[in-house]
Motif scaffolding. Structure first.
Motif, PDB file in Angstrom:
ATOM      1  N   ARG A 148       0.833  -1.211   0.000  1.00 36.67           N
ATOM      2  CA  ARG A 148       0.000   0.000   0.000  1.00 36.67           C
ATOM      3  C   ARG A 148       0.866   1.260   0.000  1.00 36.67           C
ATOM      4  O   ARG A 148       0.593   2.212  -0.738  1.00 36.67           O
ATOM      5  CB  ARG A 148      -0.934   0.010   1.209  1.00 36.67           C
ATOM      6  N   ALA A 149       1.902   1.261   0.819  1.00 35.12           N
ATOM      7  CA  ALA A 149       2.799   2.424   0.893  1.00 35.12           C
ATOM      8  C   ALA A 149       3.511   2.637  -0.442  1.00 35.12           C
ATOM      9  O   ALA A 149       3.640   3.774  -0.920  1.00 35.12           O
ATOM     10  CB  ALA A 149       3.816   2.238   2.022  1.00 35.12           C
ATOM     11  N   LEU A 150       3.964   1.549  -1.063  1.00 36.15           N
ATOM     12  CA  LEU A 150       4.649   1.658  -2.354  1.00 36.15           C
ATOM     13  C   LEU A 150       3.700   2.121  -3.458  1.00 36.15           C
ATOM     14  O   LEU A 150       4.092   2.903  -4.332  1.00 36.15           O
ATOM     15  CB  LEU A 150       5.300   0.327  -2.731  1.00 36.15           C
ATOM     16  N   GLN A 151       2.473   1.667  -3.417  1.00 43.51           N
ATOM     17  CA  GLN A 151       1.481   2.121  -4.392  1.00 43.51           C
ATOM     18  C   GLN A 151       1.244   3.620  -4.257  1.00 43.51           C
ATOM     19  O   GLN A 151       1.168   4.345  -5.258  1.00 43.51           O
ATOM     20  CB  GLN A 151       0.163   1.365  -4.223  1.00 43.51           C
ATOM     21  N   GLU A 152       1.129   4.093  -3.020  1.00 49.24           N
ATOM     22  CA  GLU A 152       0.908   5.520  -2.785  1.00 49.24           C
ATOM     23  C   GLU A 152       2.132   6.330  -3.238  1.00 49.24           C
ATOM     24  O   GLU A 152       1.999   7.375  -3.876  1.00 49.24           O
ATOM     25  CB  GLU A 152       0.622   5.780  -1.308  1.00 49.24           C
ATOM     26  N   GLU A 153       3.315   5.832  -2.923  1.00 50.15           N
ATOM     27  CA  GLU A 153       4.538   6.518  -3.354  1.00 50.15           C
ATOM     28  C   GLU A 153       4.632   6.542  -4.880  1.00 50.15           C
ATOM     29  O   GLU A 153       4.978   7.561  -5.474  1.00 50.15           O
ATOM     30  CB  GLU A 153       5.766   5.829  -2.764  1.00 50.15           C
ATOM     31  N   ASN A 154       4.292   5.437  -5.507  1.00 51.10           N
ATOM     32  CA  ASN A 154       4.308   5.351  -6.964  1.00 51.10           C
ATOM     33  C   ASN A 154       3.322   6.344  -7.571  1.00 51.10           C
ATOM     34  O   ASN A 154       3.633   7.050  -8.543  1.00 51.10           O
ATOM     35  CB  ASN A 154       3.982   3.924  -7.400  1.00 51.10           C
TER      36      ASN A 154
ATOM     37  N   SER B 287       2.256   9.098  -6.213  1.00 47.51           N
ATOM     38  CA  SER B 287       2.797  10.436  -5.983  1.00 47.51           C
ATOM     39  C   SER B 287       3.927  10.751  -6.965  1.00 47.51           C
ATOM     40  O   SER B 287       4.003  11.859  -7.512  1.00 47.51           O
ATOM     41  CB  SER B 287       3.301  10.535  -4.539  1.00 47.51           C
ATOM     42  N   LEU B 288       4.793   9.791  -7.201  1.00 47.76           N
ATOM     43  CA  LEU B 288       5.905   9.993  -8.137  1.00 47.76           C
ATOM     44  C   LEU B 288       5.405  10.184  -9.569  1.00 47.76           C
ATOM     45  O   LEU B 288       5.939  11.016 -10.312  1.00 47.76           O
ATOM     46  CB  LEU B 288       6.883   8.812  -8.073  1.00 47.76           C
ATOM     47  N   ARG B 289       4.387   9.437  -9.947  1.00 51.10           N
ATOM     48  CA  ARG B 289       3.814   9.613 -11.289  1.00 51.10           C
ATOM     49  C   ARG B 289       3.209  11.010 -11.447  1.00 51.10           C
ATOM     50  O   ARG B 289       3.369  11.654 -12.486  1.00 51.10           O
ATOM     51  CB  ARG B 289       2.754   8.552 -11.577  1.00 51.10           C
ATOM     52  N   HIS B 290       2.536  11.473 -10.399  1.00 51.65           N
ATOM     53  CA  HIS B 290       1.955  12.810 -10.425  1.00 51.65           C
ATOM     54  C   HIS B 290       3.060  13.861 -10.559  1.00 51.65           C
ATOM     55  O   HIS B 290       2.958  14.787 -11.376  1.00 51.65           O
ATOM     56  CB  HIS B 290       1.126  13.043  -9.169  1.00 51.65           C
ATOM     57  N   SER B 291       4.117  13.703  -9.783  1.00 48.58           N
ATOM     58  CA  SER B 291       5.253  14.633  -9.863  1.00 48.58           C
ATOM     59  C   SER B 291       5.889  14.596 -11.244  1.00 48.58           C
ATOM     60  O   SER B 291       6.250  15.640 -11.796  1.00 48.58           O
ATOM     61  CB  SER B 291       6.305  14.280  -8.809  1.00 48.58           C
ATOM     62  N   GLN B 292       6.016  13.410 -11.806  1.00 48.18           N
ATOM     63  CA  GLN B 292       6.611  13.270 -13.135  1.00 48.18           C
ATOM     64  C   GLN B 292       5.751  13.993 -14.177  1.00 48.18           C
ATOM     65  O   GLN B 292       6.277  14.680 -15.059  1.00 48.18           O
ATOM     66  CB  GLN B 292       6.748  11.793 -13.491  1.00 48.18           C
ATOM     67  N   GLU B 293       4.437  13.855 -14.066  1.00 46.40           N
ATOM     68  CA  GLU B 293       3.541  14.541 -15.006  1.00 46.40           C
ATOM     69  C   GLU B 293       3.671  16.056 -14.868  1.00 46.40           C
ATOM     70  O   GLU B 293       3.719  16.773 -15.870  1.00 46.40           O
ATOM     71  CB  GLU B 293       2.088  14.123 -14.754  1.00 46.40           C
ATOM     72  N   GLN B 294       3.749  16.540 -13.622  1.00 43.69           N
ATOM     73  CA  GLN B 294       3.902  17.970 -13.401  1.00 43.69           C
ATOM     74  C   GLN B 294       5.228  18.476 -13.979  1.00 43.69           C
ATOM     75  O   GLN B 294       5.282  19.537 -14.609  1.00 43.69           O
ATOM     76  CB  GLN B 294       3.839  18.305 -11.908  1.00 43.69           C
ATOM     77  N   LEU B 295       6.297  17.706 -13.755  1.00 44.14           N
ATOM     78  CA  LEU B 295       7.603  18.105 -14.276  1.00 44.14           C
ATOM     79  C   LEU B 295       7.629  18.089 -15.801  1.00 44.14           C
ATOM     80  O   LEU B 295       8.237  18.966 -16.426  1.00 44.14           O
ATOM     81  CB  LEU B 295       8.695  17.193 -13.715  1.00 44.14           C
ATOM     82  N   ALA B 296       6.975  17.121 -16.404  1.00 45.14           N
ATOM     83  CA  ALA B 296       6.917  17.057 -17.867  1.00 45.14           C
ATOM     84  C   ALA B 296       6.159  18.263 -18.416  1.00 45.14           C
ATOM     85  O   ALA B 296       6.579  18.862 -19.424  1.00 45.14           O
ATOM     86  CB  ALA B 296       6.261  15.754 -18.319  1.00 45.14           C
TER      87      ALA B 296
END
Length: 72
Positions: free
Chosen positions: A23-29, A31-40
């Motif tokens: 569950r923690a890894l899914q949430e981190e993943n 969050s990271l995908r969201h950050s990646q989209e924002q950075l792109a």
């Protein structure tokens, strides 16, 4: 409590920890995908602004060259 029951409890505890980790890894993943989209998106905006600035500088250079030729 028998050794068999203790083993089952230990396995159950391990499974609970693994589920929590998943569950923690899914949430981190997520969050990271969201950050990646924002950075792109930010990168695309910066590239567009850079291109606009480059075009403006090139236009200014052309105008300066034109002024030089008209004065020369």
């Amino acid at each position: 409590m028998s050794a068999h029951e203790q083993s089952l409890l230990a396995i159950g505890d391990r499974l609970d920890r693994l589920l929590e980790l998943c569950r923690a890894l899914q949430e981190e993943n997520r969050s990271l995908r969201h950050s990646q989209e924002q950075l792109a998106t930010e990168r695309a905006q910066l590239l567009a602004r850079n291109e606009q600035a480059r075009s403006r500088v090139e236009a200014m250079i052309m105008r300066l060259k034109s002024l030089e030729q008209n004065q020369g």
